[in-house]
Structures are given as structure tokens and as C-alpha cells.
Scaffold this motif. Structure first.
Motif, short mmCIF file in Angstrom:
data_model
loop_
_atom_site.label_atom_id
_atom_site.label_comp_id
_atom_site.label_asym_id
_atom_site.label_seq_id
_atom_site.Cartn_x
_atom_site.Cartn_y
_atom_site.Cartn_z
N UNK A 56 2.69 19.66 -10.78
CA UNK A 56 1.50 20.16 -11.47
C UNK A 56 0.33 19.25 -11.16
N UNK A 57 -0.90 19.70 -11.41
CA UNK A 57 -2.06 18.82 -11.20
C UNK A 57 -1.95 17.51 -11.97
N UNK A 58 -1.34 17.55 -13.14
CA UNK A 58 -1.18 16.34 -13.94
C UNK A 58 -0.32 15.28 -13.25
N UNK A 59 0.55 15.72 -12.35
CA UNK A 59 1.41 14.77 -11.64
C UNK A 59 0.63 13.89 -10.67
N UNK A 60 -0.61 14.29 -10.34
CA UNK A 60 -1.43 13.47 -9.44
C UNK A 60 -2.36 12.53 -10.19
N UNK A 61 -2.38 12.63 -11.53
CA UNK A 61 -3.32 11.83 -12.32
C UNK A 61 -3.10 10.33 -12.12
N UNK A 62 -1.86 9.88 -12.23
CA UNK A 62 -1.56 8.47 -12.05
C UNK A 62 -1.77 7.98 -10.63
N UNK A 63 -1.22 8.69 -9.64
CA UNK A 63 -1.40 8.25 -8.25
C UNK A 63 -2.86 8.14 -7.82
N UNK A 64 -3.69 9.13 -8.18
CA UNK A 64 -5.09 9.05 -7.74
C UNK A 64 -5.82 7.92 -8.45
N UNK A 65 -5.48 7.68 -9.72
CA UNK A 65 -6.12 6.58 -10.44
C UNK A 65 -5.72 5.24 -9.83
N UNK A 66 -4.46 5.09 -9.47
CA UNK A 66 -4.00 3.87 -8.82
C UNK A 66 -4.78 3.61 -7.53
N UNK A 67 -4.90 4.62 -6.68
CA UNK A 67 -5.55 4.42 -5.39
C UNK A 67 -7.07 4.31 -5.50
N UNK A 68 -7.64 4.78 -6.61
CA UNK A 68 -9.09 4.70 -6.81
C UNK A 68 -9.50 3.41 -7.51
N UNK A 69 -8.55 2.69 -8.05
CA UNK A 69 -8.86 1.55 -8.91
C UNK A 69 -8.57 0.22 -8.22
N UNK A 70 -8.88 -0.86 -8.92
CA UNK A 70 -8.64 -2.21 -8.39
C UNK A 70 -7.16 -2.52 -8.26
N UNK A 71 -6.31 -1.70 -8.88
CA UNK A 71 -4.87 -1.93 -8.79
C UNK A 71 -4.35 -1.79 -7.36
N UNK A 72 -5.11 -1.11 -6.50
CA UNK A 72 -4.66 -0.87 -5.12
C UNK A 72 -5.49 -1.63 -4.09
N UNK A 73 -6.09 -2.73 -4.48
CA UNK A 73 -7.00 -3.43 -3.57
C UNK A 73 -6.34 -3.96 -2.30
N UNK A 74 -5.01 -4.11 -2.29
CA UNK A 74 -4.33 -4.58 -1.08
C UNK A 74 -3.42 -3.49 -0.52
N UNK A 75 -3.77 -2.24 -0.79
CA UNK A 75 -3.04 -1.10 -0.25
C UNK A 75 -3.95 -0.41 0.76
N UNK A 76 -3.51 -0.37 2.01
CA UNK A 76 -4.36 0.17 3.08
C UNK A 76 -3.55 1.06 4.02
N UNK A 77 -4.04 2.25 4.27
CA UNK A 77 -3.41 3.14 5.25
C UNK A 77 -2.09 3.72 4.80
N UNK A 78 -1.86 3.77 3.49
CA UNK A 78 -0.60 4.29 2.96
C UNK A 78 -0.72 5.76 2.58
N UNK A 79 0.31 6.54 2.88
CA UNK A 79 0.38 7.93 2.45
C UNK A 79 1.43 7.99 1.34
N UNK A 80 0.97 8.18 0.11
CA UNK A 80 1.85 8.17 -1.05
C UNK A 80 2.38 9.57 -1.33
#
Length: 253
Positions: free
Chosen positions: A220-244
Motif C-alpha cells: 500500500x502507499x503507507x508501506x513507502x512512508x518509512x522508506x521515503x522518510x529515511x532516504x529524505x532525512x539525515x538518517x541516510x546521510x551515508x547511503x549512496x546509490x542504493x535501491x531499497x
């Protein structure tokens, strides 16, 4: 910990954000405090903008045909102006699919899918990426697919475009990581959206799909809420070129 996922004061563009997965991700970013700029092919449905504004940030909408590549530069400039000169997050979600066996796949369909799903993604990454490079920071999230890894059936254009999205993501990540920009992707599994209506209505095909998903349900669309927030936030500052992959375990099977 909350500061890692806080987006207050940041501006996010979400393409194809008027409904489905795009709106689900826009809601997630807005709840975290982001200001939202929706890019939609048609005017957002009644209540969509009001819903996003209810989370406290500013919300703008740009109605545009992103498959008209000659307009991308102007569309990006409009978004940057609405944002006050700085874009922090770009979610490239807009896309279409055409289901026809390869031998019968119309060239018009092939080009329509690649123009929106592939070419507009690169053009918009390039236009908004320049703004992010200028400011020394940014998060780009490209929406890939299970068909970024697999071949699919009766969707040659879509498969080619989603393989390309994964490649664009990795290429830009290599170039821009040192400039403070994280470029990553999300590969949704089988989601209950308009794009999968035909599959979900086909009892045999739907049963085959569900039989391979360990989670035993459509996403569901709600299943993407956490992943997109992670990749948009400072929590992913050392994540580069990853396909989640957000797929209920589909790729594990």
C-alpha cells in the motif's frame, strides 16, 4: 533520534504526487515537517492540498506534462522559485506502464513510457541537481521497480525504463556524493495502485503474485512512508546509490 528524521524547513518535490504511491510519500514527508511541491499531470483531487497543509508546512502544486521534455527546465525553475530558491528533496515518482506483448508493442507506447519514466527522471535530476550542487546538499529519491532487476512479462518499455532508473541513480550517486547530495532509489513491489488494477482483477495472475510474496499481501502507499522518510532525512546521510526494495520479500523468492 527524532532529529534524524525531522524535515522542518526543507522543501520536497514529489512528482506524480496527486494520488497513489506519490501522495502516500508526500504525506509522509509533510508529516515530518517538509514543505511540499506536488508535480501532477492533472489538477490534484479535491482535498489533497488541504490534507497536506494540515501537517503545518506550505504546499504548492504544479500541473505539468513531464513527458514534454522541452518544458522540464521551466518546470524546475518554477519549483525552485516557489521554494524560495532552494530544493532539498526530489522524489521522482511519476510514471506510466503499457502492457502489450513485445512483438505487438507499439513504438508510440515504447517512446511514451521511456520519455516519462526515464528521460524526465534524468532531466529533472539534472535541473534540480544543479540547485542542490549550488547549495551543497540534497536528497534525490528515484522510484524504481522490481522490474529494475527482473524482465517482467508484456511490459518491455516499462522494464527498460526501470532498469534505466536504477542506472541513473547509481551514476548520479557516484558523481554527487562528494557534493553533499544523496541519490538513492526505492523499488516498490506489487502495490495496490491504478497501475496494477488489471493484475489484481485477474484472479489467476493475482494468486500467482501473492503466492510469491512472503508477506502474502499487496503493498500500500503507507508501506513507502518509512522508506521515503529515511532516504529524505539525515538518517541516510551515508547511503549512496542504493535501491531499497519495499516488496514484502518478493525479491527473496
Amino acid at each position: 533520534m527524532n532529529q534524524l528524521f525531522q524535515l522542518s524547513g526543507r522543501t520536497a518535490i514529489v512528482t506524480g504526487g496527486g494520488g497513489g504511491l506519490g501522495l502516500g510519500m508526500a504525506n509522509s514527508l509533510a508529516k515530518a515537517g517538509a514543505n511540499i511541491i506536488l508535480m501532477t499531470h492533472n489538477e490534484p483531487k479535491p482535498g489533497v492540498l488541504e490534507q497536506l497543509r494540515s501537517f503545518g508546512g506550505t504546499v504548492h502544486s504544479i500541473t505539468a506534462d513531464l513527458s514534454d521534455l522541452s518544458k522540464i527546465s521551466d518546470i524546475a525553475a518554477e519549483a525552485i522559485k516557489l521554494a524560495g530558491g532552494k530544493i532539498d528533496i526530489l522524489v521522482n515518482n511519476a510514471g506510466i506502464i503499457r502492457r502489450t506483448p513485445a512483438a505487438d508493442h507499439a513504438l508510440e507506447d515504447w517512446h511514451a513510457v521511456l520519455d516519462l519514466n526515464m528521460n524526465s527522471v534524468f532531466y529533472l535530476c539534472q535541473a534540480i541537481g544543479r540547485n542542490m550542487i549550488e547549495h551543497g546538499s540534497g536528497k534525490i529519491i528515484n522510484i524504481a521497480s522490481m522490474l529494475s532487476f527482473q524482465g517482467g512479462i508484456n511490459v518491455p518499455g516499462y522494464t527498460a525504463s526501470k532498469h534505466a532508473v536504477a542506472g541513473i541513480t547509481k551514476s548520479l550517486a557516484n558523481e554527487w556524493a562528494s557534493k553533499g547530495i544523496n541519490v538513492n532509489g526505492i523499488a516498490p513491489g506489487y502495490m495496490a495502485t491504478d497501475n496494477t488494477t488489471a493484475l489484481r482483477q485477474d484472479e489467476k495472475r493475482s494468486a500467482e503474485i501473492l503466492g510469491r510474496i512472503p508477506a502474502a499481501r499487496w503493498g500500500t502507499p503507507e508501506d513507502l512512508a518509512g522508506p521515503v522518510l529515511f532516504l529524505a532525512s539525515s538518517a541516510s546521510d551515508y547511503v549512496n546509490g542504493h535501491i531499497l526494495c519495499v516488496d514484502g520479500g518478493w525479491m527473496n523468492r
